[in-house]
Enzyme design. Sequence first.
Site, PDB file in Angstrom:
ATOM      1  N   ASP A   2       0.813  -1.222   0.000  1.00  0.00           N
ATOM      2  CA  ASP A   2       0.000   0.000   0.000  1.00  0.00           C
ATOM      3  C   ASP A   2       0.846   1.272   0.000  1.00  0.00           C
ATOM      4  O   ASP A   2       0.511   2.246  -0.668  1.00  0.00           O
ATOM      5  CB  ASP A   2      -0.962  -0.021   1.191  1.00  0.00           C
ATOM      6  CG  ASP A   2      -2.047  -1.081   1.014  1.00  0.00           C
ATOM      7  OD1 ASP A   2      -2.406  -1.355  -0.151  1.00  0.00           O
ATOM      8  OD2 ASP A   2      -2.521  -1.635   2.013  1.00  0.00           O
ATOM      9  N   SER A   9      -5.243  -7.149  10.381  1.00  0.00           N
ATOM     10  CA  SER A   9      -5.199  -5.915   9.617  1.00  0.00           C
ATOM     11  C   SER A   9      -6.247  -6.034   8.516  1.00  0.00           C
ATOM     12  O   SER A   9      -6.195  -6.946   7.687  1.00  0.00           O
ATOM     13  CB  SER A   9      -3.797  -5.737   9.024  1.00  0.00           C
ATOM     14  OG  SER A   9      -3.846  -4.744   8.032  1.00  0.00           O
TER      15      SER A   9
END
Length: 409
Positions: free
Chosen positions: A128, A179
Amino acid sequence: MNNTTKKKIILLYSGGLDTSVLLTWLQEHYQADVVTVTVDLGQAKDDFAAIKQKALSLGAAQAYVIDAKKEFAEQYLAPAIKANALYQGVYPLSTALGRPLLAKIAVDIAHQEKTNLIAHGCTGKGNDQVRLEISATAIDPQIQCIAPVREWNMGRDEEIAYASEHHIPIPVTADSPYSIDDNMWGKSTEGGIIEHPDQPIPQAEITRWITLPENAPNTPCEVTLHFQQGLPTALNGQGMDLVQLITELNTLAAAHGIGIIEHIEDRIVGIKVRDYYECPAATVLLLAHQKLQHYVSTIHENSFASIIQDKWAYLVYAGLWYEPLLQHLNAFITAANKKVTGDVTVKLYKGSATVISRTSPYALYDTHHATFMADHTLDQKDAVGFIKHWGLQTILAQQINQHNHHDHD
Ligand code: ARG
C-alpha cells in the site's frame, strides 16, 4: 511558532487505532496542523460522521469526509471488470484499486489546503505504501509523503499504551490481531493466525461479510447480468448504475457464500503473505464478464486478452496506476470489449457461482456448426485436408527425429 509558518499535513485517516495514534503523533512531532481525509469507497461498516467527530476531537484542524463511491466504481472498477483483473488468477485487486484514488484525493486536498505534505498509516512491509506514494508523486512530484509507521517501530502494545497516554479512544477491535482493509470491491484480512499457512483460517471468527457456504440457503439463487460493451448495466432486468449494481450484488452473493478467497500472495516488496479475502460482487461480475467475452471473441482475441489482462492486473497490483503501459493496455481492452454485450445468468449456491446461460447478439457461436446432429453447413470431409496441413511440421519433426535415432544406433 505562529500559525502562518506552521506546517500543514494531510493525513489519510480511517478512524482506526493506527491512524488515530498518527493524528496525535504528527501534531506532536511535527508541530503541525493536521487535516484528516477519510474516503468512502463503499466500505460497509464505517460511520463517517463519527470518524469526522473523532478526528476533530483528536485535534484535527479540519476533517474531510469524501464520498468517492461513484468515481471509484466508474474510473477504477469499470476498467478492472473490462480487464477481467485478477492478480495471480484469484485476487480481484480490491485494495490495490482503491489506493491510487486515495492518493488522488489526498493530493487534491493538499492543493486546496496549500501544502505538499501527505501522511499515511502504511507499514514499510506492504504494497500500500508503494501504491500511495508512487500515485501521489506521479500526479504531483512536489508532494512529500510521510509514513511514520515505517520509522517509529511501535508494536501494537506500544500503540495502545501511546493511545491511552494521549487519551485517544481505543476501539474494542484494538485487541484484534488482524489488519483489515475494505471497500465495495472486497475486504482483505491479514495477520494473526492467518500468518501461519499450516493452520486453517478460523473462518467463523473472521468472516464478517459473507455467509459461510455451509450456512448459506439450501435453495440456489439465479442472477442475470446485462452487459453493455463490457460493463454491467442491469441486474435481473433492472437498469442501475455501477455503484448500485455492485452494492446489490454484494448483498445477494454474500448471502450465498460467494467470494471467499484464501491466497498466499507474492507482494511486490518481496515477501509472501497469506491473505483472506471476501469479494462477493467482484467474484460474480468477473466470472460473468469473462464468460461473455469468451463467447463473443475469436480464439486469437481470447488467448491474447489473457496475456494483456495478466499484465494489467500486475501493474495495478504493483502500484503503477500511472504507468503509460497501463493506458496502452486499456486501449486494447476497450476495443476488445466493444462486442461484450449480452446477458449472463449465474447460479449462486453455497459458495459457488456458476454461469448457467448466456445470450449475445455478437456470439461467435453457431449451433449449426457445433451440432452433433446431421447438418450441412460444414463439410466434414474438409477436415481430412486440414489435418494434413495442420499437423505437417509436427509429423515431419517426429519422422526426422526417429530417422536420426536409427542412424546413431
Ligand atoms: N494483500 C492485499 C494487497 O496488497 C491487501 C492489502 C490490505 N491492506 C491493508 N492495509 N490491510 O492488495
